[in-house]
Scaffold this motif. Structure first.
Motif, PDB file in Angstrom:
ATOM      1  N   ARG A 129       0.792  -1.118   0.151  1.00  0.00           N
ATOM      2  CA  ARG A 129       0.035  -0.023  -0.168  1.00  0.00           C
ATOM      3  C   ARG A 129       0.982   1.299  -0.117  1.00  0.00           C
ATOM      4  O   ARG A 129       0.551   2.228  -0.750  1.00  0.00           O
ATOM      5  N   ASP A 133       0.972   4.143  -2.989  1.00  0.00           N
ATOM      6  CA  ASP A 133       0.667   5.411  -2.538  1.00  0.00           C
ATOM      7  C   ASP A 133       1.829   6.326  -3.285  1.00  0.00           C
ATOM      8  O   ASP A 133       1.675   7.398  -3.461  1.00  0.00           O
ATOM      9  N   ASN A 137       1.566   9.516  -5.907  1.00  0.00           N
ATOM     10  CA  ASN A 137       1.841  10.738  -5.515  1.00  0.00           C
ATOM     11  C   ASN A 137       3.001  11.579  -6.484  1.00  0.00           C
ATOM     12  O   ASN A 137       3.146  12.670  -6.382  1.00  0.00           O
TER      13      ASN A 137
END
Length: 145
Positions: A129, A133, A137
């Protein structure tokens, strides 16, 4: 071709396997001697070991012939297997494990040091995760038409 065969023979695994087979054959003699000289006489104190093969049922089939179901042979084989397993474990495996533990304790190696702890499934999912993530970004290059 000869060079490949030479490398195969000189590889450590083949030599170790050959030594294990030879030692295993010699080891079989020791285990059989312990079972036949110690375990089987102990069994003979409880059972009549000489007639264990004749324990069973005789049934007459449709042709009038007698058929023998010898569960004594099966019982004898199970007892023999368990006797061999007990002898191997308590005479050889247990003492060797104890010796290895003592040697590891002298060397300062604990059993926890031998194998690295693997992450749990939840820890792996958290890592995935976080990586996703982080990738989401980051600015991405514009798509080319």
């Amino acid at each position: 071709m000869i060079k490949g065969f030479k490398e195969f023979i000189l590889r450590g695994n083949v030599i170790d396997l050959a030594v294990a087979v030879v030692i295993g054959a010699a080891f079989t003699t020791i285990v059989n001697a312990i079972v036949n000289g110690l375990i089987n006489p102990l069994i003979a104190l409880v059972f009549n070991a000489s007639s264990l093969d004749q324990v069973g049922w005789t049934v007459t089939n449709y042709n009038g012939d007698e058929v023998f179901f010898g569960f004594g042979m099966i019982l004898g084989a199970v007892i023999n297997f368990l006797a061999v397993a007990v002898v191997v474990y308590f005479v050889f495996v247990y003492p060797m494990n104890h010796i290895k533990e003592r040697a590891a304790a002298r060397a300062g190696v604990s059993p926890a040091d031998e194998e690295p702890k693997l992450p749990t499934e939840q820890e792996l999912l958290v890592q995935i995760r976080d990586l996703l993530d982080k990738q989401g970004n980051q600015p991405q290059a514009p798509a080319r038409p």
